[in-house]
Design a protein around this motif. Sequence first.
Motif, short mmCIF file in Angstrom:
data_model
loop_
_atom_site.label_atom_id
_atom_site.label_comp_id
_atom_site.label_asym_id
_atom_site.label_seq_id
_atom_site.Cartn_x
_atom_site.Cartn_y
_atom_site.Cartn_z
N VAL A 304 0.82 -1.21 0.00
CA VAL A 304 0.00 0.00 0.00
C VAL A 304 0.86 1.26 0.00
CG1 VAL A 304 -0.25 0.13 2.52
CG2 VAL A 304 -2.05 1.08 1.04
N ASP A 305 2.04 1.20 0.59
CA ASP A 305 2.88 2.40 0.65
C ASP A 305 3.34 2.83 -0.74
OD1 ASP A 305 2.63 2.59 3.37
OD2 ASP A 305 4.51 1.56 3.82
N LYS A 306 3.54 1.88 -1.67
CA LYS A 306 3.90 2.25 -3.04
C LYS A 306 2.76 3.02 -3.68
CE LYS A 306 7.14 1.97 -6.17
NZ LYS A 306 8.54 2.35 -5.89
N PHE A 307 1.54 2.61 -3.40
CA PHE A 307 0.38 3.31 -3.94
C PHE A 307 0.21 4.68 -3.29
CE2 PHE A 307 -0.59 -0.76 -5.72
CZ PHE A 307 -1.39 -0.49 -6.82
N ILE A 308 0.54 4.78 -2.02
CA ILE A 308 0.48 6.07 -1.34
C ILE A 308 1.48 7.04 -1.98
CG2 ILE A 308 0.86 7.30 0.84
CD1 ILE A 308 -1.65 5.56 0.83
N GLN A 309 2.70 6.56 -2.22
CA GLN A 309 3.71 7.39 -2.87
C GLN A 309 3.23 7.86 -4.24
OE1 GLN A 309 8.02 6.19 -2.85
NE2 GLN A 309 7.77 6.15 -5.07
N VAL A 314 2.28 11.86 -7.83
CA VAL A 314 1.80 11.99 -9.21
C VAL A 314 0.45 12.69 -9.26
CG1 VAL A 314 1.21 10.73 -11.32
CG2 VAL A 314 3.08 9.93 -9.88
N PHE A 315 -0.45 12.37 -8.32
CA PHE A 315 -1.79 12.94 -8.37
C PHE A 315 -2.06 13.95 -7.25
CE2 PHE A 315 -2.42 9.34 -11.17
CZ PHE A 315 -3.26 9.87 -12.13
N ILE A 327 -6.67 7.40 0.70
CA ILE A 327 -5.69 7.99 -0.22
C ILE A 327 -5.65 7.21 -1.52
CG2 ILE A 327 -3.24 8.48 -0.58
CD1 ILE A 327 -3.01 8.93 2.46
N VAL A 328 -5.59 5.88 -1.41
CA VAL A 328 -5.49 5.04 -2.61
C VAL A 328 -6.72 5.21 -3.49
CG1 VAL A 328 -5.42 2.66 -3.44
CG2 VAL A 328 -3.96 3.35 -1.53
#
Length: 391
Positions: A304-309, A314-315, A327-328
């Motif tokens: 999940v932390d990769k998606f948070i980053q 990016v967004f 957040i995701v």
Amino acid sequence: MINFEFYNPARIIFGKDTESQAGKQISKFGKRVLLHYGGGSVKANGVYDKVVKSLKEEGLFFVELSGVVPNPRLSLVREGIELCKKNNLDFVLAVGGGSVIDSAKAIAAGVRYSGDVWELYMDNSKLAGLTEALPVGVVLTIPAAGSESSTASVITNEEGWLKRAINTEVVIPKFAVLNPESSYTLPAYQTACGASDIFAHLMERYFTQEPNVDFTDRLIEANMRTILNNAPLALKNPNDYNVRAEIMWAGAVAHNNLLNTGRIGDWGSHDIEHEISGAYDIAHGAGLSIVFPAWMKYVYKQNVDKFIQFAMRVFNVDFSFDDKEKIVFEMIERLEAWYVRMGLPIRLSDVNIGSERIREMADKCMVGRTHVGNFQKLKADDIYEIYKLAL
């Protein structure tokens, strides 16, 4: 960061009126050319005439093979292989977008392969025996696939409508001519699909389980933001050279393997999408805009932390860290909103595809494979659930 080798010999010739250099570049490698392209667009926008003039100026013999369609067909590849052998051709020039380039690469590989070229696509282990291919050159007209300087080629077999890929250094083009002006006349939907394809190549690389890859993370993020910002501008102002130039160069860099370095990408979404475009013959970029949000919803808990980053950098999602799922899913909503703004589908139902064949597609996706994807290794049941999320 894992060990890596980076090699890309493709010469990039970028800018206005660069099509006139095609013949000169080809003459470094061969004298008898297969001129490969799709339909009438390269003739309507003047690119064909410029290329033919450059071939004649260099005194090159050439044979034409047109008819490439999106999701390029194996039957035309086989026709091209026979043309090359019959006419003793020693170079393949692709004039067009990713489909034309992928078809040209398949022809170039097939001429030098002792068996049927489709064997390479169904069993990638056979690529070890492919030590050379005819040299390939590119005059790019559609920024999308990034095939102009990549190791990849994707072909569809009409018998069973299987869509499969190869990756091998021997098909990296010797040169690629990139003139942003050639993309001015692209229909808006094709521009949008191209941007979706570029963005997908970046996401496939971004979502890795490999730690300590911050440098390439940030390179990918910069490329992503370039596409997010410039693609809508290209729809508003199709003849803006600077906007088209940003997209064309970003598309090439997205898929020339520089952004792979030190990391293991995913590529599950591409394999899942290939079954959709193989079965229904929709544009690859449109299939990707459907698959990626559904894939994200299914796999995000794996890291999940990769998606948070991704969401933050990016967004620009700036929510409390106390609710990571919020957040995701906000990021996924913003990604979908960008696709919609571009005029792209985000559900199978948007392109009139129902649930009738999703089990079949999930099973076909596993033909010749033990799994797809690397962020999470997916089997047929996982793929089926992703298709359900995409309905």
